[in-house]
Design an enzyme around this catalytic site. Structure first.
Site, mmCIF file in Angstrom:
data_model
loop_
_atom_site.group_PDB
_atom_site.id
_atom_site.type_symbol
_atom_site.label_atom_id
_atom_site.label_comp_id
_atom_site.label_asym_id
_atom_site.label_seq_id
_atom_site.Cartn_x
_atom_site.Cartn_y
_atom_site.Cartn_z
ATOM 1 N N LYS A 66 0.811 -1.227 0.000
ATOM 2 C CA LYS A 66 0.000 0.000 0.000
ATOM 3 C C LYS A 66 0.845 1.278 0.000
ATOM 4 O O LYS A 66 0.430 2.290 -0.561
ATOM 5 C CB LYS A 66 -0.977 0.004 1.175
ATOM 6 C CG LYS A 66 -2.105 -1.013 0.982
ATOM 7 C CD LYS A 66 -3.122 -0.961 2.102
ATOM 8 C CE LYS A 66 -4.126 -2.094 1.945
ATOM 9 N NZ LYS A 66 -5.183 -2.069 2.946
ATOM 10 N N ASN A 87 -4.955 1.943 -1.747
ATOM 11 C CA ASN A 87 -5.437 0.573 -2.017
ATOM 12 C C ASN A 87 -6.159 0.477 -3.362
ATOM 13 O O ASN A 87 -6.604 -0.599 -3.742
ATOM 14 C CB ASN A 87 -6.341 0.057 -0.887
ATOM 15 C CG ASN A 87 -7.755 0.613 -0.976
ATOM 16 O OD1 ASN A 87 -7.992 1.630 -1.610
ATOM 17 N ND2 ASN A 87 -8.689 -0.057 -0.337
ATOM 18 N N ALA A 129 -1.785 1.850 16.165
ATOM 19 C CA ALA A 129 -1.405 3.114 15.519
ATOM 20 C C ALA A 129 -0.555 2.833 14.283
ATOM 21 O O ALA A 129 0.339 3.605 13.952
ATOM 22 C CB ALA A 129 -0.659 3.999 16.512
ATOM 23 N N GLY A 130 -0.849 1.723 13.609
ATOM 24 C CA GLY A 130 -0.118 1.376 12.390
ATOM 25 C C GLY A 130 -0.833 1.889 11.159
ATOM 26 O O GLY A 130 -1.715 2.756 11.231
ATOM 27 N N GLY A 131 -0.471 1.339 10.013
ATOM 28 C CA GLY A 131 -1.029 1.777 8.738
ATOM 29 C C GLY A 131 -2.537 1.615 8.665
ATOM 30 O O GLY A 131 -3.241 2.470 8.110
HETATM 31 P P1 ATR Z 1 -1.057 -2.529 9.891
HETATM 32 O O1 ATR Z 1 -0.724 -2.036 8.526
HETATM 33 O O2 ATR Z 1 -1.881 -3.781 9.923
HETATM 34 O O3 ATR Z 1 -1.616 -1.463 10.753
HETATM 35 P P2 ATR Z 1 1.404 -2.180 11.291
HETATM 36 O O4 ATR Z 1 1.590 -0.847 10.668
HETATM 37 O O5 ATR Z 1 2.573 -3.103 11.421
HETATM 38 O O6 ATR Z 1 0.328 -3.019 10.505
HETATM 39 O O7 ATR Z 1 0.733 -1.960 12.714
HETATM 40 C C1 ATR Z 1 0.389 -3.009 13.557
HETATM 41 C C2 ATR Z 1 -0.262 -2.438 14.811
HETATM 42 O O8 ATR Z 1 -0.645 -3.514 15.678
HETATM 43 C C3 ATR Z 1 0.649 -1.548 15.613
HETATM 44 O O9 ATR Z 1 -0.130 -0.568 16.255
HETATM 45 C C4 ATR Z 1 1.241 -2.535 16.634
HETATM 46 O O10 ATR Z 1 1.732 -1.937 17.811
HETATM 47 P P3 ATR Z 1 3.226 -1.296 17.811
HETATM 48 O O11 ATR Z 1 3.110 0.002 17.069
HETATM 49 O O12 ATR Z 1 3.543 -1.128 19.241
HETATM 50 O O13 ATR Z 1 4.101 -2.306 17.106
HETATM 51 C C5 ATR Z 1 0.008 -3.342 16.943
HETATM 52 N N1 ATR Z 1 0.277 -4.679 17.519
HETATM 53 C C6 ATR Z 1 0.752 -5.773 16.867
HETATM 54 N N2 ATR Z 1 0.830 -6.831 17.696
HETATM 55 C C7 ATR Z 1 0.383 -6.391 18.917
HETATM 56 C C8 ATR Z 1 0.213 -7.019 20.194
HETATM 57 N N3 ATR Z 1 0.494 -8.313 20.391
HETATM 58 N N4 ATR Z 1 -0.282 -6.259 21.186
HETATM 59 C C9 ATR Z 1 -0.583 -4.956 21.005
HETATM 60 N N5 ATR Z 1 -0.438 -4.320 19.844
HETATM 61 C C10 ATR Z 1 0.031 -5.024 18.798
#
Ligand code: ATR
Length: 272
Positions: A66, A87, A129-131
């Site tokens: 993306k 997307n 707070a990811g993508g």
């Molecule tokens: P996406 O594009 O799916 O948002 P991403 O940008 O890698 O993927 O973001 C994943 C999100 O899930 C993030 O907010 C991540 O937290 P961090 O920023 O601290 O990495 C969160 N996440 C993934 N696994 C987690 C877990 N086991 N517990 C809490 N938060 C989790």
């Protein structure tokens, strides 16, 4: 003449997009084909160039491309620029490729139209707070919630997101440790924790009476977050299957100028 569309991803084998768009085409009488294409990491631009040179009209883009699609597009819609991700790519009449994002509008449409949830004036918590979260904040804030709290394991990312969208509404970023003592009407799980069967640490009294919970993920079984919500008094709980179909409908409308009905497709996918 038949127009060609595709979804690019890696992995892409289990994508439901071809089935969804084929159903939309049948229902609207649009003459299109829609394929899925596995693209090697690092080969996105090359594959997209090849697709459009061969007469392809539009692409959906899924994980992990993306951001690359965002860079690839010659022009971007405002919402794609804010989301930092694309997307949907569409070939324009002048031969350039426009990038848009339909994930956020798909999510809020699922909540408001399909599930009948009210967002205006509500206290909203977004986990992650990811993508995926960045992609839905603008359409969510457009519905005028009272406030949106973004809670994330890595606090800095939540703070950055809340600053980045501050002009669009009342936003607060924090860590999960700030949640005790707060209560919400709507909780959206935008973390990828569900994929690993994990759950962010949530206080037992997080949900107000009548609160609703949404997981942007979906699977054949309810996610751990959905189970948590059910056990903690949520009045309604949903996964992201409706969001998937609604974002597809929005892409279809961009490409074909006609909006397909979604309910039958959601019901059919739910039954599989
Ligand atoms: P996406 O594009 O799916 O948002 P991403 O940008 O890698 O993927 O973001 C994943 C999100 O899930 C993030 O907010 C991540 O937290 P961090 O920023 O601290 O990495 C969160 N996440 C993934 N696994 C987690 C877990 N086991 N517990 C809490 N938060 C989790």
């Amino acid at each position: 003449m038949t127009d060609n569309y595709a979804v690019f991803g890696n992995p892409v084998e289990h994508s439901k997009s071809p089935a969804i768009h084929t159903a939309f085409a049948a229902a609207t009488g649009e003459d299109i084909t829609y394929q899925k294409q596995l693209v090697d990491e690092g080969a996105f631009a090359e594959a997209a160039d090849k697709f459009f040179s061969a007469g392809g009209k539009g692409l959906n883009i899924t994980v992990p491309f993306k951001q690359e699609a965002y860079s690839y597009a010659a022009k971007l819609t405002a919402r794609a620029r804010h989301a930092g991700a694309v997307n949907t790519l569409s070939l324009q009449d002048d031969g350039t490729v426009l990038g848009d994002t339909t994930d956020g509008v798909g999510m809020v449409r699922d909540m408001t139209e399909n599930l009948g949830w009210e967002i205006k004036g509500k206290k909203v918590l977004v986990l992650g707070a990811g993508g995926a979260v960045r992609g839905v904040l603008e359409p969510l804030l457009e519905l005028l919630p009272q406030h949106v709290v973004i809670a994330n394991r890595t606090i800095d990312k939540a703070l950055q997101l809340s600053k980045g969208f501050a002009e669009m509404g009342y936003l607060l970023g924090c860590g999960f440790d700030m949640l005790p003592g707060q209560q919400f009407d709507l909780v959206i799980n935008g973390t990828s924790a569900s994929l690993a069967g994990e759950l962010p640490p949530l206080p037992d009294d997080l949900l107000m009476g009548g609160a609703v919970c949404y997981d942007m993920m979906y699977g054949s079984e309810p996610t751990v977050f959905m189970n948590w919500a059910q056990q903690h008094g949520a009045s309604s709980v949903a996964d992201g299957l409706g969001m998937l179909v609604e974002q597809a409908a929005e892409s279809f409308a961009i490409w074909r100028g006609t909006r397909p009905e979604t309910q039958e497709v959601i019901t059919a996918l739910r039954g599989q």
